[in-house]
Design an enzyme around this catalytic site. Sequence first.
Site, PDB file in Angstrom:
ATOM      1  N   THR A  34     -10.724 105.047  28.578  1.00  0.00           N
ATOM      2  CA  THR A  34     -10.709 105.392  29.996  1.00  0.00           C
ATOM      3  C   THR A  34     -10.626 104.171  30.902  1.00  0.00           C
ATOM      4  OG1 THR A  34     -11.939 107.434  29.593  1.00  0.00           O
ATOM      5  CG2 THR A  34     -12.001 106.544  31.836  1.00  0.00           C
TER       6      THR A  34
ATOM      7  N   ASN B 198     -14.105 100.290  27.199  1.00  0.00           N
ATOM      8  CA  ASN B 198     -15.164 100.870  28.031  1.00  0.00           C
ATOM      9  C   ASN B 198     -16.423 100.010  27.975  1.00  0.00           C
ATOM     10  OD1 ASN B 198     -13.550 103.021  28.754  1.00  0.00           O
ATOM     11  ND2 ASN B 198     -14.451 104.444  27.285  1.00  0.00           N
TER      12      ASN B 198
ATOM     13  N   ASP C 164      -4.748 108.141  31.811  1.00  0.00           N
ATOM     14  CA  ASP C 164      -5.289 106.864  31.349  1.00  0.00           C
ATOM     15  C   ASP C 164      -5.076 106.641  29.861  1.00  0.00           C
ATOM     16  OD1 ASP C 164      -6.972 108.989  30.739  1.00  0.00           O
ATOM     17  OD2 ASP C 164      -8.818 107.860  31.053  1.00  0.00           O
TER      18      ASP C 164
END
Length: 557
Positions: free
Chosen positions: A84, A105, A340
């Site tokens: 993401t 992340n 994404d």
Amino acid sequence: MKFAAIAALVTAAAALSPAMGQEQTAAEAGADTAPPRLVVAISVDQLSADIFAQHRQDFTGGFARLLSGVVFPSGYQAHAATETCPGHSTILTGNHPAHTGIIANHWFDMNLERDEPSMYCAEDTSVPGSTAEEYTVSPRTLLVPTLGDLMKAANPASRVVAVAGKDRSAVMMGGHDADQMFWPGESGFTTFADREAPASLAEINAMVATAATSDRQPLPMPEACTAYYRAIPAGDNQSVGTHLFARGPGGGRAILTTPEGDVLTLNLAADLVSEMELGQGEATDLLAISLASTDYIGHAYGTEGAEMCVQLMALDAMLGDFFARLDARGIDYVAVLTADHGGLDLPERQQIQGAPDATRLLPGFETLNERLAAETGLEAPLLRFSGPFGDFYVDRSVPEERRAEVRDRAIAMISAHPQVHRVFAREEIAAQPMPSGPPESWSTLDRLRASFNPERSGDFLVVLNPRVTPSPVALPGRYVATHGSVWDYDRRVPILFWWPGAAHFEQPLGVMTVDIMPTLASLIDLDVSQASIDGHCLDLMPGAETNCPAVPAPSSP
């Protein structure tokens, strides 16, 4: 839009939506020669090119509107770290994670002056007591400006607003200088502590409170989704494929793992357009939206069941309603929608649907540190890593003179795992030039290089074989499937542009999400020639006309 309205919108596929009617009226008026007054950039978390193609023939609302514009159905998040935070960092910066600095992340910073070196991608590590789990949201880790940052630098009258279903998504699209930024908190949407909350925030959080204390009945299943309604055993006496989002009271993830999460996000975005009068000033404004429910649903139930089909039909209707609200305000806007990253369905369903090699992770990684400690006589942990793939770091406790030994032993151990494709040392990745050319032809090393930042990346990186789901057990309703690999099912995403009067065409070339920022800049007459970006402007005008600035001819020797 009230949640109860989703059911009506989902089952109204045969009817012309208000958004589509507005679209025809706007298109008949023709494109304005002046730059649009509002840029709407939408990311649908985990909307892979595969599932978009699978369902596109059934869209009648907002997706259908976007499909009437300029369509790149097989775009790429070209890098390796298909998560993401890295993916969102590419969309409005024009840069790969190698340059945005957002390599994952979570990653490890061995220079952090705290006990735990793990850090979160949207964390302000300068705040005392901050950890990767309990943090202050900040864009400090983002090393480059976003489109909104450049717009405000060129004209401070431009407003930049970001609304997202995850804090990291809001930060990576909103950038450093956003006027407003919102993401889900403990009791509804929240923002930075020093920001004055608009009236829209209180109104949407009242809706969140109602949702959190209410029961929800199953959503009706559109006819297009009946073929996907099939129970697939997964986990202990559980299954996926037939959940239609009935639930009892509960907030947070319970809401986000249903279409209602996207309803609330889009409602807040549309309310902010009205309250702040976005797109109605003298300067062009930017509204960045990230919709997270597709990702939560993909993780909880997989991508090939009735759950994902119902979610996409609902999202199509929601986007149609959202665009209709913009139309009703008479706003001249350009919209782009992408994702994404992609995603992979759970292996239990893949195995019975033509992919017998799909599998879950075998044992081995959970004992890696203990085996290394036994071999070296050093105290565990010797390695830091977030999962069985991606960046691995030699722990700062390892004596300098033994770091190379620990790394080489770890690489040998991991390489022997039957599901490991290959392990790449950081020196090999760093020596690789930044990739160029079509992303579909990039090697694995090229993909890793596009994610590699020498200040943040690990001592080595692990790539698993295709179709290995890196969680050893299925937990239906929570976690059965994921993404994050270097493989194309996680890299390929749709990229769609629309504005009133846009001439439709479809181009299946592998353009990249880093191309979105310079393309949007060209449509609003923003000069980004001095910015250091990896992407290039996409020509969205069929024929002799072009939206892209002329490229200077090379100087003579």
